[in-house]
Design an enzyme around this catalytic site. Structure first.
Site, short mmCIF file in Angstrom:
data_model
loop_
_atom_site.label_atom_id
_atom_site.label_comp_id
_atom_site.label_asym_id
_atom_site.label_seq_id
_atom_site.Cartn_x
_atom_site.Cartn_y
_atom_site.Cartn_z
CG HIS A 1 0.56 -89.15 59.51
ND1 HIS A 1 -0.56 -88.35 59.48
CD2 HIS A 1 1.63 -88.31 59.57
CE1 HIS A 1 -0.19 -87.08 59.51
NE2 HIS A 1 1.15 -87.02 59.58
CB THR B 1 -7.34 -70.57 112.65
OG1 THR B 1 -7.03 -70.39 114.04
CG2 THR B 1 -8.39 -69.53 112.23
CB SER C 1 -16.49 -104.76 103.04
OG SER C 1 -15.17 -104.64 103.56
CE LYS D 1 -15.97 -96.08 109.62
NZ LYS D 1 -14.79 -96.69 109.01
#
Length: 438
Positions: A71, A145, A268, A273
């Site tokens: 408790h 859109t 990696s 990138k």
């Protein structure tokens, strides 16, 4: 105890939800209750100084006792009593209270502290978005859109939408903070059987909280559900910003780019990138925050005066939602502050469809010149389909389609219909409102 993961936990918010701080708040609540009892003559006045002087128990000390008692509140009271000299003074701690009196009141304090941090971060994000939007109040781009080029737009207009959205969520959070700033000291099942309501009123005023209008053994969870829902809304606005940047950074679009620092690596295996990793992280963590809305809301429905099915959920959900939202706001603010906007590329994309983005104005201009809407639409759509298929500029296909129908277009009116600036000339009041946004 750790929440979310350290990678996404900022120090101030992490401290709010730390076990050590929780026990500090528990000590504060219990001490104020004891002092109020002593002033009312319910408990001996001499019990107050030793309790007030006792150091808060460490998380390790509480955990050791809880391993036996099973408790947490009893474990806390026992460990704190061990720090109290003389120990007999601790007998008056928690007098007339039940566990949820302590738990719910201290949780309200944690939620208000967390809200202060989140409101400050949200205000910081509003400021950065506002500044960025005003800087780009003349930066033309194509509006989209369904992911398809629609009409000319202004980049600052798009960002202004985000600024107002964050500001609205910040204001909702202030209201939700007020909704959770509620405690209770009304004992088992909330009947004040062993504690005077005056004690509750006194202590809540000292804590900066309101006494619950009514409570059973627990405070009803609607305020907490509201608070988590607002955190989810804030997180989702951050996601919307990040998603816009992710779309803008795609190679085929290349209008936007996250900041890319010296020495940073994007992959990696592919040295070229430059990936939108911050934006993707924001989108991912927003899902985590939203995921807590339903389980927390389900804590509103408990058995009779209480059960503790809400407790285990809240121990995880509330710290995680607060910590993740705090980090999301921090991350999004840095993302917008360092955002790279390629105006030249925006103009190139604006012109890339050969004028298809001007069809709405051409349509309306033909109607204004006396043509029926049905005939005007048929003419413009037929010309637009040829432009889609052949890449022939829209002005040429319009002339050809009109000639095939025995009609001639007014070149001056066509010039005006195909002027991108005319589409955004009425945005001034939007930016006026943005300038007034605090």
């Amino acid at each position: 105890m750790e929440y979310v993961i350290d990678r996404y936990t900022l120090p101030e918010m992490g401290r709010v939800w730390s076990e050590a701080h929780k026990y500090e708040l528990w000590c504060q609540v219990e001490t104020l209750v004891l002092e109020a009892h002593a002033k009312a003559g319910t408990v001996p006045e001499e019990s107050v100084p030793p309790v007030r002087a006792a150091a808060a128990p460490t998380p390790e000390a509480v955990a050791a006792v809880e391993a036996v008692t099973g408790h947490d509140v009893i474990a806390f009271l026992t460990a704190w009593a061990d720090n109290t000299t003389p120990r007999s003074a601790a007998a008056w701690v928690h007098y007339g209270m039940t566990s949820s009196d302590l738990l719910d009141t201290a949780l309200a304090l944690q939620l208000t502290e967390a809200s202060d941090l989140l409101v400050a971060r949200a205000s910081g994000l509003v400021a950065v978005l506002r500044e960025h939007a005003l800087t780009h109040r003349d930066t033309l781009r194509v509006g989209r859109t369904h992911g398809i080029h629609a009409e000319p737009d202004i980049w600052g207009h798009r960002v202004a939408d985000f600024a107002f959205a964050v500001a609205r969520c910040r204001d909702r959070l202030r209201r939700a903070q007020d909704a959770v700033a509620v405690g209770k000291l009304s004992g088992p099942v909330g009947t004040y059987s062993n504690i005077d309501p005056a004690i509750e009123a006194t202590v809540m005023a000292q804590l900066g909280l309101r006494p619950a209008d009514v409570a059973t053994q627990v405070v009803f969870r609607d305020g907490i559900a509201e608070w988590v829902s607002v955190a989810a809304q804030l997180a989702t606005v951050c996601e919307a910003i990040a998603l816009e940047i992710r779309h803008g950074q795609r190679t085929e679009v290349a209008e936007l780019a996250e900041p890319f620092s010296a020495g940073q690596k994007g992959s990696s295996s592919m040295p070229h990138k430059k990936n939108p990793i911050r934006s993707e992280r924001i989108c991912g963590l927003a899902r985590v925050v939203r995921g807590y809305v339903t389980p927390v809301m389900e804590g509103m429905a408990l058995w009779h005066e209480r059960d503790i099915s809400h407790s285990s959920v809240e121990r995880i959900a509330l710290p995680d939602a607060a910590i993740a939202t705090d980090y999301l706001l921090h991350l999004t603010t840095g993302l917008v502050a360092g955002l790279v906007v390629d105006k030249t590329r925006m103009v190139a994309n604006l012109e890339s469809t050969g004028g298809l983005i001007y069809t709405s104005s051409v349509l309306l201009d033909l109607v204004a010149a006396g043509m029926s809407r049905e005939d005007a639409y048929a003419l413009v759509q037929a010309a637009a389909m040829v432009t889609w298929e052949t890449q022939t500029p829209l002005r040429e296909t319009l002339r050809a389609e009109a000639a095939a129908r025995g009609q001639t277009l007014d070149e001056a009116r066509l010039d005006e219909a195909c002027r991108p600036g005319r589409y955004v000339e009425r945005l001034g009041p939007v930016f006026d409102r943005l300038e007034r946004l605090s």
